[in-house]
Write an enzyme that holds these catalytic residues in place. Sequence first.
Site, mmCIF file in Angstrom:
data_model
loop_
_atom_site.group_PDB
_atom_site.id
_atom_site.type_symbol
_atom_site.label_atom_id
_atom_site.label_comp_id
_atom_site.label_asym_id
_atom_site.label_seq_id
_atom_site.Cartn_x
_atom_site.Cartn_y
_atom_site.Cartn_z
ATOM 1 N N HIS A 70 0.844 -1.204 0.000
ATOM 2 C CA HIS A 70 0.000 0.000 0.000
ATOM 3 C C HIS A 70 0.878 1.253 0.000
ATOM 4 O O HIS A 70 0.654 2.179 -0.770
ATOM 5 C CB HIS A 70 -0.873 0.069 1.256
ATOM 6 C CG HIS A 70 -1.919 -0.984 1.373
ATOM 7 N ND1 HIS A 70 -2.074 -1.748 2.504
ATOM 8 C CD2 HIS A 70 -2.894 -1.384 0.518
ATOM 9 C CE1 HIS A 70 -3.095 -2.568 2.346
ATOM 10 N NE2 HIS A 70 -3.607 -2.384 1.150
ATOM 11 N N LYS A 88 -16.630 -6.201 4.804
ATOM 12 C CA LYS A 88 -15.802 -7.289 5.316
ATOM 13 C C LYS A 88 -16.090 -7.523 6.794
ATOM 14 O O LYS A 88 -16.108 -6.584 7.588
ATOM 15 C CB LYS A 88 -14.328 -6.928 5.155
ATOM 16 C CG LYS A 88 -13.913 -7.014 3.721
ATOM 17 C CD LYS A 88 -12.479 -6.668 3.536
ATOM 18 C CE LYS A 88 -12.204 -6.641 2.053
ATOM 19 N NZ LYS A 88 -10.965 -6.003 1.712
ATOM 20 N N ARG A 135 -1.995 -5.982 -8.484
ATOM 21 C CA ARG A 135 -0.992 -7.017 -8.222
ATOM 22 C C ARG A 135 -1.035 -8.117 -9.268
ATOM 23 O O ARG A 135 -0.034 -8.662 -9.657
ATOM 24 C CB ARG A 135 -1.213 -7.642 -6.845
ATOM 25 C CG ARG A 135 -0.767 -6.785 -5.703
ATOM 26 C CD ARG A 135 -1.375 -7.220 -4.406
ATOM 27 N NE ARG A 135 -2.811 -6.989 -4.412
ATOM 28 C CZ ARG A 135 -3.601 -7.085 -3.363
ATOM 29 N NH1 ARG A 135 -3.085 -7.449 -2.213
ATOM 30 N NH2 ARG A 135 -4.882 -6.838 -3.450
ATOM 31 N N SER A 187 -2.963 -7.495 3.077
ATOM 32 C CA SER A 187 -3.232 -7.332 4.510
ATOM 33 C C SER A 187 -3.583 -8.678 5.138
ATOM 34 O O SER A 187 -3.227 -8.951 6.288
ATOM 35 C CB SER A 187 -4.389 -6.352 4.727
ATOM 36 O OG SER A 187 -4.053 -5.079 4.256
HETATM 37 P P1 ADP Z 1 -9.473 -4.161 -0.304
HETATM 38 O O1 ADP Z 1 -9.831 -4.010 1.113
HETATM 39 O O2 ADP Z 1 -10.374 -3.488 -1.276
HETATM 40 O O3 ADP Z 1 -9.020 -5.539 -0.699
HETATM 41 P P2 ADP Z 1 -6.958 -3.264 0.376
HETATM 42 O O4 ADP Z 1 -7.214 -2.416 1.550
HETATM 43 O O5 ADP Z 1 -6.286 -4.552 0.603
HETATM 44 O O6 ADP Z 1 -8.228 -3.337 -0.491
HETATM 45 O O7 ADP Z 1 -6.101 -2.481 -0.678
HETATM 46 C C1 ADP Z 1 -6.500 -1.264 -1.212
HETATM 47 C C2 ADP Z 1 -5.789 -1.019 -2.502
HETATM 48 O O8 ADP Z 1 -4.419 -1.311 -2.370
HETATM 49 C C3 ADP Z 1 -6.279 -1.874 -3.679
HETATM 50 O O9 ADP Z 1 -6.249 -1.080 -4.839
HETATM 51 C C4 ADP Z 1 -5.258 -2.968 -3.791
HETATM 52 O O10 ADP Z 1 -5.126 -3.452 -5.087
HETATM 53 C C5 ADP Z 1 -4.010 -2.207 -3.384
HETATM 54 N N1 ADP Z 1 -3.007 -3.099 -2.858
HETATM 55 C C6 ADP Z 1 -3.133 -3.948 -1.830
HETATM 56 N N2 ADP Z 1 -1.971 -4.608 -1.622
HETATM 57 C C7 ADP Z 1 -1.100 -4.162 -2.573
HETATM 58 C C8 ADP Z 1 0.261 -4.483 -2.901
HETATM 59 N N3 ADP Z 1 0.944 -5.407 -2.241
HETATM 60 N N4 ADP Z 1 0.822 -3.812 -3.938
HETATM 61 C C9 ADP Z 1 0.118 -2.901 -4.621
HETATM 62 N N5 ADP Z 1 -1.152 -2.560 -4.377
HETATM 63 C C10 ADP Z 1 -1.764 -3.186 -3.353
#
Ligand code: ADP
Length: 161
Positions: free
Chosen positions: A17, A41, A91, A129
């Site tokens: 992130h 979620k 990703r 996450s």
């Molecule tokens: P969600 O809760 O919608 O799954 P996240 O909170 O995990 O989203 O992530 C929010 C954003 O960050 C999304 O656009 C996701 O693709 C991006 N993201 C999450 N992990 C990574 C990563 N390792 N590298 C790049 N982008 C990421």
Amino acid sequence: MKTAICPGSFDPITLGHLNIIERAAQIFDHVVVCVAANATKTHPMFTVEEKVEMVKLAIASIPNVSVEVNTGLLAEFARRYEGAVLIKGLRAASDFDYEFQMDSINKRLNPELETMFLTADQRYTFLSSSIVRELAHYGSDLHGLVPEEIIGPIEEKAKRR
Ligand code: ADP
């Protein structure tokens, strides 16, 4: 002023992130990290307040990044910032399918709202996450996965659960 909105659950924020946020901060005047409070979620590990606190620690050294909580629809939240665009990290192809659907829904609600995608840094394509939560649960080393400043708080929380 051009604003980018980086939305997500951030349960917790990871280096994947943060990499997207840092890159967006180099392209846009201002970046708003938007923490979803009403995510459908179930069973998040952290409260919204804890998630925001960890984002604050992670972005402390980047001057043009701030954090906000969103309790409603993202397409409506974005109206607060004129001409803002959403920035998402991609990703894998599976992210694309989901994001394509989200963009279509957002455009129905707010036709002016554009989404731009940054490809994940190769170091973090595997990182999510949920992987961090899993590793924290088993007491694994979190270095290189989340910002250093939040390793302590994550470990503390994992111990108390
Ligand atoms: P969600 O809760 O919608 O799954 P996240 O909170 O995990 O989203 O992530 C929010 C954003 O960050 C999304 O656009 C996701 O693709 C991006 N993201 C999450 N992990 C990574 C990563 N390792 N590298 C790049 N982008 C990421």
